[in-house]
Design an enzyme around this catalytic site. Structure first.
Site, short mmCIF file in Angstrom:
data_model
loop_
_atom_site.label_atom_id
_atom_site.label_comp_id
_atom_site.label_asym_id
_atom_site.label_seq_id
_atom_site.Cartn_x
_atom_site.Cartn_y
_atom_site.Cartn_z
N LYS B 198 43.87 35.29 42.86
CA LYS B 198 43.80 34.94 44.28
C LYS B 198 42.37 35.06 44.78
CE LYS B 198 44.27 37.44 48.03
NZ LYS B 198 43.28 36.87 48.97
N GLU B 272 37.05 47.39 41.15
CA GLU B 272 35.61 47.35 41.35
C GLU B 272 35.41 47.35 42.85
OE1 GLU B 272 32.37 46.73 42.30
OE2 GLU B 272 32.31 44.68 41.58
N CYS B 306 28.27 44.49 46.75
CA CYS B 306 28.83 45.85 46.66
C CYS B 306 27.81 46.84 46.11
CB CYS B 306 30.09 45.85 45.83
SG CYS B 306 29.92 44.95 44.29
N GLU B 403 29.79 51.60 53.84
CA GLU B 403 29.27 50.31 53.39
C GLU B 403 29.23 49.33 54.57
OE1 GLU B 403 31.76 48.41 50.44
OE2 GLU B 403 29.98 47.74 49.38
#
Lengths: 287, 493
Positions: B198, B272, B306, B403
């Site tokens: 997806k 991840e 990331c 983040e």
């Protein structure tokens, strides 16, 4: 001789290289295989578990920083110490759990397994490292490093070899650990703690708690400073509890229930790799 | 005014001295359909619900195309197709043939590389220079690299006979849409697994273009199934009982939800997740190179990375000089049309993400942090954020711990290597880290002390299919790429 009153041993927890009673002062009886009282074991509390994790964290950088050669020497020293106490382990296993023959077999296999992992400390890294041929002008290599603090839930069906098979690859790879021993066979774990204590293993590298899994697993699995949990106990609810709580700090979780630890195939460097992280380093190549 | 100050002022007048004529890549040549279906069992299929959602070009807020919203029934169909393909075809095929299919995909991608680069920039907002020179070449390299593994797996893992797991469910993010698809699909296929994947709901276009290419490659039906939708579609994959392995790339927040959902099942998973990488600059670092590395570390892909070097840690002695040079370099960055070849920083991927970034910045203003933004012009329409520095921050500030996933860099100073390492490791994340020094022994010492899966020494944000990637701590579980990226897709016994 028969008139002599034998001296019973007080079994204690092993935390940070010291033998201590549970801060809760709770205890529970361990039974022999005829269901007669064998010893009183400390029923470790949440506070004991937290102390053990703290001790494991304190020991982590020194242990992982040691030369692989040195860790190998220390694991081999553990095997030497166990060999010296071979008769004691056989007698305790026979009294608590299994037949004489099986007790001998399990003790010998356990000693040999320590020797096996003692030899891995300075070899697994070479097998599972790589120099990666990247397409850009960089030198790039990947090496395994210890995950950190590993919680171990020991199985009931292999009182000694189960414990050794779980602890040895974890510490061979530079991790420190907190072990929740088998509920039934905690006394064997206490004797193993004595071996560890006398084998140059720094305090805090292996911490052993006796007690009830139901008391301890929830706190082990939710502890934010535990990096991985290895569980060889087979209760589906406890397994699920570990997995669910692991998400809080993204713990690595591995289940080993149903493993026949007596088999030769149950010792592989892949168990070491289960609690290793691969680190990749890049550096430009140029003048 | 001293001569030095005068020079600085002049060099900062980018409006006159650094102007470029527009050099846009023409999108005329790519064909985008009005509506895309689900790719299941080798065919394009309408969703059971009949629902569609749109994907917007973030640089002009125009709808690019409509995409099918996959529900439970569609995911069931996709998993059934993947299972059938695995049991009937893919696991029985000789490994070298499997490899040849993957090679074929790689070659077809090479032929259509420019087309993919253009649509990737249109859908995600990333500059064409990056999609053309980094994303798509890396996609191709990933398929090439893994194709070769297909018939060599027995050499990769000493003492064991590796076997595929079966069906892999894969969920990927919007920051590198096609590259993440390649990171997921290539190793899964090479190891003999089939796939239900997806793409992210804001960037599904390149994945559906890949579906067309996979059809052209004549890959057996059901080996790769592509379902589009938002988080709910992803959860259908996560919860599906006939999926053997979940591979997820995305936020730590969602990763944790997935890990929790795996409880009580025997499914394997790799995650991840997010990062908050420190880029450590020692006073013996090559300063000009370090400035380039810092810029690449945080402004690459609008900071939607990331492993971005989002925390600058600079040793006190060179802090003033370095930050001054960094600001001058930042002033040269061109923010604008992703399809323009001069563009350095494209559009923020979505309105939601832009709001998130701006939320962080307004909180910074409230807590007396010092914000520096470059003075470049921004287009009128679309979602944009100027390159941003945040100074006067401390370790406990949210902008240092969490983040941001945007072109926002915090700056902290340190005195000793030990202090730098302690600041670096003081977040729940552990994905990447940067070390800049000319002293080799310091690189090894500091690099070893950083608890992160990728260390960039005197460089930053480099990727390669041969190089394992993945995090420590809350940045994830497992590796992707290289020999270490194969094992998550294999039963090793």
């Amino acid at each position: 001789m028969s008139n002599r009153l034998n001296v019973l041993k007080t079994c204690k927890l092993y935390i940070g290289g010291k033998f201590s009673r549970s801060e809760s002062e709770h205890y529970f009886p361990a039974l022999d295989k005829k269901q007669k009282p064998l010893a009183n074991l400390c029923r470790a509390s949440r506070k004991d578990l937290r102390n053990a994790v703290q001790a494991a964290r304190k020991a982590q950088s020194d242990w992982s920083g040691r030369a692989a050669y040195n860790r190998g020497q220390i694991l081999y020293r553990m095997a030497e110490m166990m060999e010296g106490r071979r008769e004691q382990f056989i007698a305790e296993l026979e009294r608590a759990a299994v037949s004489r023959r099986r007790a001998e077999n399990e003790t010998d296999t356990a000693i040999d397994r320590l020797v096996h992992y003692a030899g891995w400390t300075d070899k697994y890294s070479a097998l599972f490292s790589s120099v990666n041929p990247v397409a850009s002008p960089h030198f790039n290599f990947s090496i395994p490093e210890p995950t950190g603090i590993v919680g171990i839930v020991a199985p009931d069906d292999y009182p000694l070899i189960g414990l050794i098979s779980l602890i040895a690859p974890v510490i061979a790879g530079g991790n420190t650990c907190v072990v929740i021993s088998s509920e039934k066979y905690g006394s064997i774990a206490c004797t193993l703690a004595e071996v560890i204590h006398s084998s140059d293993v720094p305090g805090g590298v292996v911490n052993i708690l006796t007690g009830f899994r139901a008391d301890l697993i929830p706190h082990l699995a939710t502890h934010m400073d535990v990096n991985a949990v290895l569980c060889a106990a087979d209760d589906p609810e406890q397994k699920k509890n570990i997995q669910e709580s692991a998400h809080l700090n993204v713990k690595r979780v591995h289940f080993y229930d149903g493993t026949n630890w007596m088999k030769e195939e149950s010792q592989t460097p892949y168990y070491i790799m289960d609690v290793q992280e691969v680190k990749t380093t890049w550096h430009p190549v140029g003048i | 005014m001293s001569e030095k100050e005068l020079t600085t002022r002049q060099s900062l007048r980018f409006d006159e001295l650094w102007s470029y004529d527009p050099a846009p890549e023409s999108p005329d040549y790519v064909k985008i359909k009005e509506q895309y279906q689900l790719f299941i069992d080798g065919k394009f299929q309408e969703p059971e619900s009949g629902n569609y959602f749109d994907s917007v070009n973030p640089s002009n807020e125009e709808v690019l195309a409509l995409f099918a919203e996959a529900g439970k029934k569609d995911v069931d169909k996709a998993v059934a197709a993947a299972r059938k393909a695995h049991n009937g075809v893919w696991s029985k095929m000789p490994a070298k043939e499997r490899g040849k299919y993957i090679y074929r995909i790689a070659r077809l991608l090479q032929e259509r590389a420019r087309e993919f680069a253009i649509i990737e920039s249109m859908d995600s907002g990333k500059p064409i220079r990056e999609s053309r020179d980094i994303d798509i070449p890396q996609v191709i390299a990933h398929f090439f690299y893994h194709a070769g593994w297909a018939d060599k797996l027995k050499y990769a893992f000493p003492g064991v006979d590796p076997k595929p797991l079966g069906v892999a469910g894969q969920i990927i993010p919007w920051n590198f849409p096609l590259l993440m698809a390649a990171w997921k699909i290539a190793p899964a296929l090479a190891t003999g697994n089939t796939v239900v994947i997806k793409p992210a709901e804001t960037t599904p276009l390149s994945a559906l273009k890949l579906a067309e290419l996979i059809q052209d490659a004549d890959l057996p039906p059901g080996v790769v199934n592509i379902v589009t939708g938002a988080g709910e579609t992803g959860m259908e994959i996560v919860r599906h009982p006939d999926i053997d392995k979940i591979a997820f790339t995305g936020s730590t927040e969602v990763g944790k939800i997935i890990q929790k959902a795996m409880a009580g099942t025997d499914r394997k998973y790799t995650l991840e997740l997010g990062g908050k990488a420190a880029n450590i600059i020692f006073d013996d670092a090559p300063v000009n190179q370090a400035v380039e590395g810092i810029v690449n570390g945080i402004f690459f892909n609008q900071g939607h990375v990331c492993c971005a070097g989002s925390r600058l840690l600079v040793q006190e002695g060179i802090a003033d000089e370095l930050v001054q040079k960094l600001k001058m370099r930042m002033e040269t960055l061109i923010v604008g049309d992703p399809l323009d070849k001069n563009t350095d920083i494209g559009a923020i991927n979505s309105k939601v993400q832009l709001d998130r970034i701006l939320g962080f910045l307004s909180e910074s203003v409230e807590s007396d942090q010092r914000i520096y933004q470059t003075k470049c012009d921004l287009p009128e329409k679309g979602y944009w954020c100027r390159p941003t520095l945040v100074e006067n921050v401390s370790q406990s500030h949210r902008i240092v711990q969490e983040e941001v996933f945007g072109p926002v860099l915090t700056i902290q100073t340190f005195r000793t290597p030990a202090e730098a390492v302690s600041l670096t490791n003081n977040t729940p994340y552990g994905l990447s880290g940067g070390v800049w020094t000319d002293k080799g022994s310091k690189i090894f010492k500091v690099g070893k002390s950083i608890r992160a899966g990728v260390i960039w020494a005197n460089t930053f944000n480099k990727f390669d299919p041969t190089s394992p990637f993945g995090g420590y701590k809350e940045s994830g579980i497992g590796r992707e790429g290289g020999i270490h990226g194969l094992s998550p897709y294999l039963e090793l016994s």
